[in-house]
Design a protein around this motif. Structure first.
Motif, PDB file in Angstrom:
ATOM      1  N   ALA A   8       9.601 -44.016   4.240  1.00  0.00           N
ATOM      2  CA  ALA A   8      10.148 -43.883   2.887  1.00  0.00           C
ATOM      3  C   ALA A   8      11.566 -43.315   2.928  1.00  0.00           C
ATOM      4  CB  ALA A   8       9.243 -43.000   2.026  1.00  0.00           C
ATOM      5  N   LEU A   9      11.773 -42.348   3.800  1.00  0.00           N
ATOM      6  CA  LEU A   9      13.104 -41.758   3.938  1.00  0.00           C
ATOM      7  C   LEU A   9      14.110 -42.807   4.405  1.00  0.00           C
ATOM      8  CD1 LEU A   9      14.795 -39.099   3.982  1.00  0.00           C
ATOM      9  CD2 LEU A   9      14.234 -38.999   6.409  1.00  0.00           C
ATOM     10  N   LEU A  10      13.747 -43.553   5.426  1.00  0.00           N
ATOM     11  CA  LEU A  10      14.649 -44.585   5.945  1.00  0.00           C
ATOM     12  C   LEU A  10      14.836 -45.718   4.938  1.00  0.00           C
ATOM     13  CD1 LEU A  10      13.460 -44.610   9.657  1.00  0.00           C
ATOM     14  CD2 LEU A  10      15.526 -43.532   8.709  1.00  0.00           C
ATOM     15  N   ASN A  11      13.794 -45.993   4.155  1.00  0.00           N
ATOM     16  CA  ASN A  11      13.915 -46.992   3.094  1.00  0.00           C
ATOM     17  C   ASN A  11      14.941 -46.553   2.060  1.00  0.00           C
ATOM     18  OD1 ASN A  11      12.852 -47.856   0.156  1.00  0.00           O
ATOM     19  ND2 ASN A  11      12.465 -49.505   1.624  1.00  0.00           N
ATOM     20  N   SER A  12      15.004 -45.244   1.790  1.00  0.00           N
ATOM     21  CA  SER A  12      16.009 -44.762   0.830  1.00  0.00           C
ATOM     22  C   SER A  12      17.412 -45.026   1.362  1.00  0.00           C
ATOM     23  CB  SER A  12      15.813 -43.271   0.523  1.00  0.00           C
ATOM     24  OG  SER A  12      16.210 -42.452   1.602  1.00  0.00           O
ATOM     25  N   ASN A  16      20.260 -47.435  -0.246  1.00  0.00           N
ATOM     26  CA  ASN A  16      21.613 -46.939  -0.490  1.00  0.00           C
ATOM     27  C   ASN A  16      22.648 -47.928   0.035  1.00  0.00           C
ATOM     28  OD1 ASN A  16      23.432 -44.473  -1.119  1.00  0.00           O
ATOM     29  ND2 ASN A  16      23.999 -45.043   0.966  1.00  0.00           N
ATOM     30  N   ASN A  17      22.444 -48.430   1.243  1.00  0.00           N
ATOM     31  CA  ASN A  17      23.406 -49.383   1.792  1.00  0.00           C
ATOM     32  C   ASN A  17      23.379 -50.710   1.036  1.00  0.00           C
ATOM     33  OD1 ASN A  17      25.452 -49.898   3.910  1.00  0.00           O
ATOM     34  ND2 ASN A  17      24.046 -51.590   4.357  1.00  0.00           N
ATOM     35  N   GLU A 126      28.451 -41.207  -0.298  1.00  0.00           N
ATOM     36  CA  GLU A 126      28.629 -42.585  -0.744  1.00  0.00           C
ATOM     37  C   GLU A 126      28.470 -42.722  -2.254  1.00  0.00           C
ATOM     38  OE1 GLU A 126      26.523 -45.198   1.969  1.00  0.00           O
ATOM     39  OE2 GLU A 126      27.353 -44.050   3.659  1.00  0.00           O
ATOM     40  N   GLY A 127      27.580 -41.913  -2.837  1.00  0.00           N
ATOM     41  CA  GLY A 127      27.449 -41.908  -4.294  1.00  0.00           C
ATOM     42  C   GLY A 127      28.724 -41.417  -4.969  1.00  0.00           C
ATOM     43  N   TYR A 128      29.344 -40.420  -4.353  1.00  0.00           N
ATOM     44  CA  TYR A 128      30.619 -39.906  -4.858  1.00  0.00           C
ATOM     45  C   TYR A 128      31.660 -41.028  -4.880  1.00  0.00           C
ATOM     46  CZ  TYR A 128      35.116 -37.453  -4.609  1.00  0.00           C
ATOM     47  OH  TYR A 128      36.401 -37.046  -4.817  1.00  0.00           O
ATOM     48  N   TRP A 154      21.238 -49.578  -9.766  1.00  0.00           N
ATOM     49  CA  TRP A 154      20.133 -48.708 -10.182  1.00  0.00           C
ATOM     50  C   TRP A 154      18.764 -49.339  -9.934  1.00  0.00           C
ATOM     51  CZ3 TRP A 154      21.225 -43.962 -10.398  1.00  0.00           C
ATOM     52  CH2 TRP A 154      22.471 -43.528 -10.831  1.00  0.00           C
ATOM     53  N   ARG A 155      18.633 -50.598 -10.180  1.00  0.00           N
ATOM     54  CA  ARG A 155      17.327 -51.245  -9.982  1.00  0.00           C
ATOM     55  C   ARG A 155      16.924 -51.253  -8.508  1.00  0.00           C
ATOM     56  NH1 ARG A 155      13.988 -50.332 -13.234  1.00  0.00           N
ATOM     57  NH2 ARG A 155      15.159 -49.889 -15.084  1.00  0.00           N
ATOM     58  N   VAL A 156      17.879 -51.312  -7.623  1.00  0.00           N
ATOM     59  CA  VAL A 156      17.559 -51.258  -6.184  1.00  0.00           C
ATOM     60  C   VAL A 156      16.895 -49.928  -5.855  1.00  0.00           C
ATOM     61  CG1 VAL A 156      18.548 -51.253  -3.844  1.00  0.00           C
ATOM     62  CG2 VAL A 156      19.393 -52.877  -5.550  1.00  0.00           C
ATOM     63  N   TRP A 157      17.365 -48.851  -6.464  1.00  0.00           N
ATOM     64  CA  TRP A 157      16.742 -47.539  -6.244  1.00  0.00           C
ATOM     65  C   TRP A 157      15.374 -47.465  -6.880  1.00  0.00           C
ATOM     66  CZ3 TRP A 157      17.434 -44.167  -2.763  1.00  0.00           C
ATOM     67  CH2 TRP A 157      18.690 -43.796  -2.312  1.00  0.00           C
TER      68      TRP A 157
END
Length: 167
Positions: A8-12, A16-17, A126-128, A154-157
């Protein structure tokens, strides 16, 4: 760390990418030279900087996962397809570094108390710049329409990859 939690962590990170590459792909023609204000880096330079920052921290903190650093941190790559590929390469290197360090129980070499903190820093950083890029587009008079960019960001997240209750 249980495998499902690490996944799940790596999926986040993967999401993001994907968002970053989607943003790059959604830019209107000419937008790579936009700036949020005079003296600020261009949109293209910010994407190059993101790629560079990923790789420089890997070189310092998980050198066994390092890949070649670009010569210039802020050199904008005008070819969006090439830049997209560069971002995929650096994202894979970040993913590999975090996964290896967590699986082997190793700390990062120079910065961060834990590999997860490295990953969180990259996502925050990267969000910044994502916000700066969108601001630059507004300042240049070519803002991205929320109905167009929302599903690509947003939908990707937020979208589940498996139906509720299927786990």
């Amino acid at each position: 760390m249980p495998d499902a939690t690490l996944d799940a962590l790596l999926n986040s990170w993967d999401r993001n990418n994907t968002i970053l590459v989607n943003l790059l792909g959604a830019l209107p023609d000419g937008a790579m030279d936009a700036r949020p204000m005079n003296g600020s880096p261009t949109v293209g330079a910010m994407f190059a900087h993101i790629h560079y920052v990923r790789l420089v921290f890997i070189a310092e903190d998980a050198p066994e996962c390092a890949v070649e650093l670009p010569a210039d941190e802020w050199r904008a790559e005008p070819d969006r397809e090439r830049l997209s590929q560069m971002l995929r390469v650096s994202a894979a290197a970040v993913r590999d570094a975090v996964k290896r360090r967590i699986e082997t129980g190793r700390e990062m070499d120079v910065h961060y108390d834990h590999p997860i903190l490295f990953l969180q820093h990259m996502i925050w950083h990267e969000g910044y710049h994502h916000g700066q890029i969108k601001l630059a587009l507004k300042a240049a008079g070519v803002p991205l329409d929320n109905k167009t960019i929302g599903p690509l960001t947003w939908r990707v997240w937020m979208n589940k990859t498996t139906p509720p209750g299927a786990r």
